[in-house]
Design a protein around this motif. Structure first.
Motif, PDB file in Angstrom:
ATOM      1  N   TRP A  95       0.690  -0.962  -0.180  1.00  0.00           N
ATOM      2  CA  TRP A  95       0.144  -0.393  -0.251  1.00  0.00           C
ATOM      3  C   TRP A  95       0.804   1.468   0.162  1.00  0.00           C
ATOM      4  CZ3 TRP A  95      -4.011  -0.092  -2.266  1.00  0.00           C
ATOM      5  CH2 TRP A  95      -5.484  -1.406  -1.885  1.00  0.00           C
ATOM      6  N   PHE A  96       1.944   1.003   0.676  1.00  0.00           N
ATOM      7  CA  PHE A  96       2.794   2.233   0.954  1.00  0.00           C
ATOM      8  C   PHE A  96       4.078   2.918  -0.206  1.00  0.00           C
ATOM      9  CE2 PHE A  96       6.892   4.168   1.947  1.00  0.00           C
ATOM     10  CZ  PHE A  96       6.697   5.295   1.857  1.00  0.00           C
ATOM     11  N   ALA A  97       3.839   1.557  -1.551  1.00  0.00           N
ATOM     12  CA  ALA A  97       4.435   1.681  -2.677  1.00  0.00           C
ATOM     13  C   ALA A  97       3.181   2.366  -3.892  1.00  0.00           C
ATOM     14  CB  ALA A  97       4.893   0.056  -3.194  1.00  0.00           C
ATOM     15  N   LEU A  98       1.473   1.266  -3.493  1.00  0.00           N
ATOM     16  CA  LEU A  98       1.025   2.136  -4.344  1.00  0.00           C
ATOM     17  C   LEU A  98       1.154   3.618  -4.497  1.00  0.00           C
ATOM     18  CD1 LEU A  98      -1.111   1.486  -6.700  1.00  0.00           C
ATOM     19  CD2 LEU A  98      -2.090   0.625  -4.689  1.00  0.00           C
ATOM     20  N   ALA A  99       0.622   3.814  -3.012  1.00  0.00           N
ATOM     21  CA  ALA A  99       0.340   5.667  -2.532  1.00  0.00           C
ATOM     22  C   ALA A  99       1.494   6.311  -2.925  1.00  0.00           C
ATOM     23  CB  ALA A  99       0.174   5.858  -1.590  1.00  0.00           C
ATOM     24  N   MET A 100       3.280   6.105  -3.065  1.00  0.00           N
ATOM     25  CA  MET A 100       4.550   6.220  -3.593  1.00  0.00           C
ATOM     26  C   MET A 100       4.751   7.004  -5.099  1.00  0.00           C
ATOM     27  SD  MET A 100       8.243   5.542  -2.966  1.00  0.00           S
ATOM     28  CE  MET A 100       8.169   4.049  -3.576  1.00  0.00           C
ATOM     29  N   LEU A 101       3.816   5.455  -5.369  1.00  0.00           N
ATOM     30  CA  LEU A 101       3.858   5.933  -7.119  1.00  0.00           C
ATOM     31  C   LEU A 101       2.700   5.994  -7.683  1.00  0.00           C
ATOM     32  CD1 LEU A 101       4.950   1.747  -7.761  1.00  0.00           C
ATOM     33  CD2 LEU A 101       6.422   3.656  -8.585  1.00  0.00           C
ATOM     34  N   VAL A 102       2.033   6.589  -7.276  1.00  0.00           N
ATOM     35  CA  VAL A 102       0.587   7.040  -7.479  1.00  0.00           C
ATOM     36  C   VAL A 102       1.058   8.643  -7.578  1.00  0.00           C
ATOM     37  CG1 VAL A 102      -1.807   7.873  -7.444  1.00  0.00           C
ATOM     38  CG2 VAL A 102      -1.476   5.413  -7.957  1.00  0.00           C
ATOM     39  N   GLU A 103       1.979   8.606  -6.097  1.00  0.00           N
ATOM     40  CA  GLU A 103       2.177   9.959  -6.149  1.00  0.00           C
ATOM     41  C   GLU A 103       3.545  10.289  -7.400  1.00  0.00           C
ATOM     42  OE1 GLU A 103       1.108  12.787  -4.288  1.00  0.00           O
ATOM     43  OE2 GLU A 103      -0.674  11.760  -4.382  1.00  0.00           O
ATOM     44  N   ILE A 104       4.099  10.143  -7.618  1.00  0.00           N
ATOM     45  CA  ILE A 104       5.312  10.671  -8.693  1.00  0.00           C
ATOM     46  C   ILE A 104       4.550   9.901  -9.237  1.00  0.00           C
ATOM     47  CG2 ILE A 104       7.881   9.476  -9.172  1.00  0.00           C
ATOM     48  CD1 ILE A 104       8.569   7.936  -6.314  1.00  0.00           C
ATOM     49  N   GLY A 105       4.344   9.453 -10.275  1.00  0.00           N
ATOM     50  CA  GLY A 105       3.112   9.555 -11.184  1.00  0.00           C
ATOM     51  C   GLY A 105       2.089  10.496 -11.844  1.00  0.00           C
ATOM     52  N   SER A 106       1.966  11.060 -10.691  1.00  0.00           N
ATOM     53  CA  SER A 106       0.803  12.176 -10.767  1.00  0.00           C
ATOM     54  C   SER A 106       2.179  13.404 -11.165  1.00  0.00           C
ATOM     55  CB  SER A 106      -0.237  12.007  -9.308  1.00  0.00           C
ATOM     56  OG  SER A 106      -0.697  11.321  -9.805  1.00  0.00           O
ATOM     57  N   LYS A 107       2.509  13.338 -10.006  1.00  0.00           N
ATOM     58  CA  LYS A 107       3.515  15.040 -10.431  1.00  0.00           C
ATOM     59  C   LYS A 107       4.324  14.826 -11.444  1.00  0.00           C
ATOM     60  CE  LYS A 107       2.110  15.857  -6.008  1.00  0.00           C
ATOM     61  NZ  LYS A 107       1.322  16.926  -5.820  1.00  0.00           N
ATOM     62  N   ARG A 108       4.811  13.568 -11.891  1.00  0.00           N
ATOM     63  CA  ARG A 108       5.739  14.194 -13.539  1.00  0.00           C
ATOM     64  C   ARG A 108       4.294  13.976 -14.329  1.00  0.00           C
ATOM     65  NH1 ARG A 108      10.900  11.803 -13.772  1.00  0.00           N
ATOM     66  NH2 ARG A 108      11.454  11.528 -11.641  1.00  0.00           N
ATOM     67  N   LEU A 109       2.969  13.826 -14.548  1.00  0.00           N
ATOM     68  CA  LEU A 109       2.263  13.564 -15.181  1.00  0.00           C
ATOM     69  C   LEU A 109       1.666  15.413 -15.502  1.00  0.00           C
ATOM     70  CD1 LEU A 109       0.254  11.884 -17.677  1.00  0.00           C
ATOM     71  CD2 LEU A 109      -1.258  11.107 -15.978  1.00  0.00           C
ATOM     72  N   MET A 110       1.769  15.469 -13.806  1.00  0.00           N
ATOM     73  CA  MET A 110       0.904  17.690 -13.636  1.00  0.00           C
ATOM     74  C   MET A 110       2.635  18.406 -14.778  1.00  0.00           C
ATOM     75  SD  MET A 110      -1.028  17.363 -10.677  1.00  0.00           S
ATOM     76  CE  MET A 110      -1.929  18.284 -10.760  1.00  0.00           C
ATOM     77  N   THR A 111       3.696  18.007 -14.586  1.00  0.00           N
ATOM     78  CA  THR A 111       4.945  19.022 -15.203  1.00  0.00           C
ATOM     79  C   THR A 111       4.144  19.128 -16.373  1.00  0.00           C
ATOM     80  OG1 THR A 111       5.683  17.186 -16.278  1.00  0.00           O
ATOM     81  CG2 THR A 111       6.468  17.824 -13.994  1.00  0.00           C
ATOM     82  N   GLY A 112       3.622  19.000 -17.674  1.00  0.00           N
ATOM     83  CA  GLY A 112       3.641  20.100 -19.058  1.00  0.00           C
ATOM     84  C   GLY A 112       1.987  20.736 -19.121  1.00  0.00           C
ATOM     85  N   PHE A 113       0.832  20.213 -17.685  1.00  0.00           N
ATOM     86  CA  PHE A 113      -0.265  20.861 -17.935  1.00  0.00           C
ATOM     87  C   PHE A 113      -0.241  22.195 -17.613  1.00  0.00           C
ATOM     88  CE2 PHE A 113      -1.951  16.781 -15.550  1.00  0.00           C
ATOM     89  CZ  PHE A 113      -2.071  15.903 -16.420  1.00  0.00           C
ATOM     90  N   ALA A 114       0.980  23.015 -17.459  1.00  0.00           N
ATOM     91  CA  ALA A 114       0.610  24.296 -17.522  1.00  0.00           C
ATOM     92  C   ALA A 114       1.205  25.269 -18.881  1.00  0.00           C
ATOM     93  CB  ALA A 114       1.850  25.324 -16.134  1.00  0.00           C
ATOM     94  N   ASP A 115       2.146  23.902 -19.512  1.00  0.00           N
ATOM     95  CA  ASP A 115       2.219  24.068 -21.037  1.00  0.00           C
ATOM     96  C   ASP A 115       0.878  23.945 -21.684  1.00  0.00           C
ATOM     97  OD1 ASP A 115       4.713  25.882 -19.992  1.00  0.00           O
ATOM     98  OD2 ASP A 115       5.678  24.377 -20.144  1.00  0.00           O
ATOM     99  N   ARG A 116       0.478  23.016 -21.556  1.00  0.00           N
ATOM    100  CA  ARG A 116      -0.470  22.743 -22.374  1.00  0.00           C
ATOM    101  C   ARG A 116      -0.242  21.827 -22.979  1.00  0.00           C
ATOM    102  NH1 ARG A 116      -3.985  23.641 -19.319  1.00  0.00           N
ATOM    103  NH2 ARG A 116      -6.093  23.737 -20.395  1.00  0.00           N
ATOM    104  N   LYS A 117       1.450  20.820 -22.395  1.00  0.00           N
ATOM    105  CA  LYS A 117       1.802  19.516 -22.902  1.00  0.00           C
ATOM    106  C   LYS A 117       1.141  18.254 -22.209  1.00  0.00           C
ATOM    107  CE  LYS A 117       6.648  21.492 -23.789  1.00  0.00           C
ATOM    108  NZ  LYS A 117       7.759  21.285 -23.577  1.00  0.00           N
TER     109      LYS A 117
END
Length: 154
Positions: A95-117
């Motif tokens: 469960w800890f690994a799942l939470a960590m992976l989702v948080e990191i993956g979400s942050k990576r995904l959100m990096t381009g939103f401001a630039d519409r990438k």
């Protein structure tokens, strides 16, 4: 089983299914579209933000409900000295690994939103969500083994 145990069990199972199902849905249905450029940043941002809320709320509720269930079903000795106890501890680590992976993956995904990438962030987030999906499946295998104590091979 008491009413509180039944409620905790229902919360635990319900939010486990919601969390893992949401992660797998994002991994197999949403990310491929984003990687192809078939999604705009705005809807992907909404989906990612909702997944983060689902993940955070589920992690909290699973910690509380799972802690209650472990506290009523196991002693310290049985938790750290039996196959069932090891499965519970493995579940906590997963469960800890799942939470960590989702948080990191979400942050990576959100990096381009401001630039519409969308494509590049989706490609960068993909390994984390694939890992999270695998961890989710392992959690359900672990839960299955816990539900049938005689099925534990060790």
């Amino acid at each position: 089983m008491s009413l509180i145990d039944a409620v905790m069990n229902a919360i635990h199972l319900g939010f486990a299914g919601l969390w893992v199902g949401s992660v797998i849905f994002l991994t197999v249905a949403i990310l491929p579209l984003a990687r192809q450029g078939a999604l705009d940043a705005a809807p992907l941002e909404t989906v990612t933000a909702r997944l983060q809320w689902i993940s955070r709320i589920s992690a909290l509720l699973l910690f509380v409900s799972g802690g209650h269930l472990a506290g009523t079903r196991y002693t310290v000795d049985s938790l750290f000295g039996s196959a069932q106890g090891y499965l519970v501890l493995a579940m906590l680590a997963l469960w800890f690994a799942l939470a960590m992976l989702v948080e990191i993956g979400s942050k990576r995904l959100m990096t381009g939103f401001a630039d519409r990438k969308v494509r590049q962030p989706a490609n960068e987030a993909r390994p984390y969500f694939l890992g999270a999906s695998i961890v989710g499946v392992l959690l359900f295998v672990d839960a299955g083994l816990l539900s049938v104590p005689t099925a534990i091979p060790f």
